[in-house]
Design an enzyme around this catalytic site. Sequence first.
Site, PDB file in Angstrom:
ATOM      1  N   GLU A  39      25.824  16.987  -1.951  1.00 19.35           N
ATOM      2  CA  GLU A  39      25.440  16.311  -3.193  1.00 19.35           C
ATOM      3  C   GLU A  39      24.572  15.081  -2.959  1.00 19.35           C
ATOM      4  O   GLU A  39      25.013  13.935  -3.137  1.00 19.35           O
ATOM      5  CB  GLU A  39      26.677  15.919  -4.004  1.00 19.35           C
ATOM      6  CG  GLU A  39      27.369  17.105  -4.633  1.00 19.35           C
ATOM      7  CD  GLU A  39      28.404  16.713  -5.693  1.00 19.35           C
ATOM      8  OE1 GLU A  39      28.805  15.549  -5.754  1.00 19.35           O
ATOM      9  OE2 GLU A  39      28.791  17.594  -6.472  1.00 19.35           O
ATOM     10  N   GLU A  49      30.732  24.525  -6.221  1.00 20.21           N
ATOM     11  CA  GLU A  49      32.044  23.941  -6.520  1.00 20.21           C
ATOM     12  C   GLU A  49      32.330  24.179  -7.994  1.00 20.21           C
ATOM     13  O   GLU A  49      31.572  23.728  -8.851  1.00 20.21           O
ATOM     14  CB  GLU A  49      32.039  22.429  -6.251  1.00 20.21           C
ATOM     15  CG  GLU A  49      31.780  22.072  -4.798  1.00 20.21           C
ATOM     16  CD  GLU A  49      31.768  20.561  -4.551  1.00 20.21           C
ATOM     17  OE1 GLU A  49      32.191  19.788  -5.434  1.00 20.21           O
ATOM     18  OE2 GLU A  49      31.318  20.166  -3.462  1.00 20.21           O
ATOM     19  N   HIS A 102      42.997  15.509  -7.865  1.00 19.87           N
ATOM     20  CA  HIS A 102      42.065  16.606  -8.157  1.00 19.87           C
ATOM     21  C   HIS A 102      42.765  17.928  -7.889  1.00 19.87           C
ATOM     22  O   HIS A 102      43.208  18.180  -6.771  1.00 19.87           O
ATOM     23  CB  HIS A 102      40.835  16.466  -7.256  1.00 19.87           C
ATOM     24  CG  HIS A 102      39.669  17.276  -7.692  1.00 19.87           C
ATOM     25  ND1 HIS A 102      39.688  18.649  -7.745  1.00 19.87           N
ATOM     26  CD2 HIS A 102      38.438  16.901  -8.094  1.00 19.87           C
ATOM     27  CE1 HIS A 102      38.495  19.080  -8.162  1.00 19.87           C
ATOM     28  NE2 HIS A 102      37.730  18.034  -8.389  1.00 19.87           N
TER      29      HIS A 102
HETATM   30  C1  GAL Z   1      31.941  16.749  -5.925  1.00 19.89           C
HETATM   31  C2  GAL Z   1      31.918  16.629  -4.411  1.00 19.89           C
HETATM   32  C3  GAL Z   1      33.218  17.072  -3.788  1.00 19.89           C
HETATM   33  C4  GAL Z   1      34.386  16.489  -4.546  1.00 19.89           C
HETATM   34  C5  GAL Z   1      34.289  16.907  -5.981  1.00 19.89           C
HETATM   35  C6  GAL Z   1      35.441  16.413  -6.828  1.00 19.89           C
HETATM   36  O1  GAL Z   1      31.081  15.832  -6.500  1.00 19.89           O
HETATM   37  O2  GAL Z   1      30.873  17.390  -3.856  1.00 19.89           O
HETATM   38  O3  GAL Z   1      33.266  16.670  -2.447  1.00 19.89           O
HETATM   39  O4  GAL Z   1      34.378  15.109  -4.417  1.00 19.89           O
HETATM   40  O5  GAL Z   1      33.115  16.390  -6.533  1.00 19.89           O
HETATM   41  O6  GAL Z   1      35.292  16.842  -8.158  1.00 19.89           O
END
Ligand code: GAL
Length: 642
Positions: free
Chosen positions: A143, A314, A365
């Site tokens: 990211e 993700e 999370h």
């Molecule tokens: C994204 C990131 C992940 C994790 C995720 C949590 O922005 O790439 O490593 O932090 O968010 O939602």
Amino acid sequence: MMRLGCCYYPEHWPEEIWADDARRMVEMGLTRVRIGEFAWSRIEPQPWRYDWGWLDRAIDTLHAAGLGIILGTPTATPPKWLVNKMPDMLAIDAQGQERRFGSRRHYCFSHLGYRGECARITAALAERYGNHPGIVAWQTDNEYGCHDTIVSYSESAAQGFRRWLERQYQDVAALNTAWGNVFWSQEYRSFAEIDPPHLTVTEPNPAHVLDYRRFASDEVVTFNRLQVDLLRSGSPGRDIVHNYMGFFTEFDHHAVSRDLDVATWDSYPIGFLEQFWFGRDDKLRYARQGHPDIAAFHHDLYRGCAKGRWWVMEQQPGPVNWAAHNPAPLPGMVRLWTLEAAAHGAELVSYFRWRQAPFAQEMHHAGLLRPDSIDDVGAHEARAAAGDLAVLGDLGPPPKSVALLFSYEAAWMFEAQPQGRSFRYMELVFAFYSALRQLGLDVDILPSSAPLDGYKLVVAPSLPILDPALTERLTGLGVPVLFGPRSGSRTRDFQIPEGLPPGPLRDVLPITIPRVESLREGLVEQGDGFTVARWFEHVETALEPEIAVQDGRGIVYRQGPLRYLAGWPDAALLERLLSMMASESGVAVTTLPCDIRLRRAGDMTFAFNYGPEPVDITDFVGAPLIIGDRLLPSTGVAAWRD
Ligand code: GAL
């Protein structure tokens, strides 16, 4: 057929459970696993002393279970010893403060020493695993830009900027003219005199700011390319990808994607609804689903980045930890998001993360598994989605219907000189997108350089820099084209074009815009059934307006297939205008209930219900359903063949 996967951190868990984790992933229907992207301190615990043992065993274990591995380079998390070795690698924020060690992304893209270290660790990984049969793809870094990390004001950035300017302008006199530096005695005698545009008494010159943004974006391109080149030569035949974010415009994703095989993005619809500009009603109605256009918008945006190949790297599997409030998705949403990505043409949806971590920043999370390893809601829904994907089989290609032209540079320009606080490019684009989707249309979001043949309708919410070649090409398409406010309002040097806005568009659509107004909340121009808020342009022309506000001043002008919209439209005006254009081009529109969205893939049509209540979709369904019901429940998905 679209694959499923997950993000896994073997370094977070005892080695004894890796094999069982891998087995459970496969049992759940997953075939891909991403690992490694934050593991620098375990790969290289001491300078130049690599510890490959654990990673060798993790890769072998996952591969032995039948999973294809996406290996990340760990450059988003340089270890403490490295930061200590070169403390000036840290980025500096606009207030002049160092961004220190203790979380992640603590580096400046312009630091040449850090780039060297990134090349070294990337080359070492490629050498060790480049030909491993389990490695199917590489992710560069993680990211770019997360936590506001694109623009840095470090000494390395200042030096890089001066070199960049010298390449662009050659002669400092040319730069002074381009930026209009005679204004306020801002003239420079050499490139060496130029600093980054921050900490000035009042606003810096917007031309200076725009060039700094262009420079910062180019730094991301070259930073990424360094890794891509090493991975290509060290690991032939594997896809190279990067994971982009939501509603993020700080660098030119089209430019970075030219070096990638696949554009991927990280989908957190509920977090994005909470974090961005949506109104209170939407934030409540869609609190546990995300706004119906958020995921689709990014699917359609990133599909346009790397020649159509894209993944969700993700996918939110439950509540996240990072928004102001973090509600849990409604039961069914994880499955809906997964199938929606398939309908938009994704090759992979990978859930973040396999198991919820019981420690550190992200312990709130959700994962597919709870910290005690019991299947969480996301695991059940991933399994259900895997079953649906098997029933649906291969999906055909996305249709070519509406092209929406998107420009990262436009976002930088309106930030450099907003003229009205509420003129936000992303929000304008999203309003156009949402209006098109509400009419049941399929949209491709593309850079203006993309070939546009075959599209039936083209909309450009705003393209501040228009060149004559582009206007000629768009006119030549012979399909309805709409230009939004501020199109053609600047030259490449950030000046008002000769002959005034909309610049070269005036040759084919004879209007002139001598004055613009930004409007505070509540101050609006009233039209018949619509209002114009935030932004209103005064137009001089011999043309009769196609649509006017109540006092007769024009808001939409048309010449042949071209239209110009001279203000910030509300949903009603967009619906009226876009339906008119669709009917001219022969594209069928379906005005959808507010919670329903449609998407076509080959001969298959999907319907998604983002609302809290069931909706009867009988009117839209043309054939027997392959999945779902005509009374589509909340979070339901239906699909049929036309
Ligand atoms: C994204 C990131 C992940 C994790 C995720 C949590 O922005 O790439 O490593 O932090 O968010 O939602």
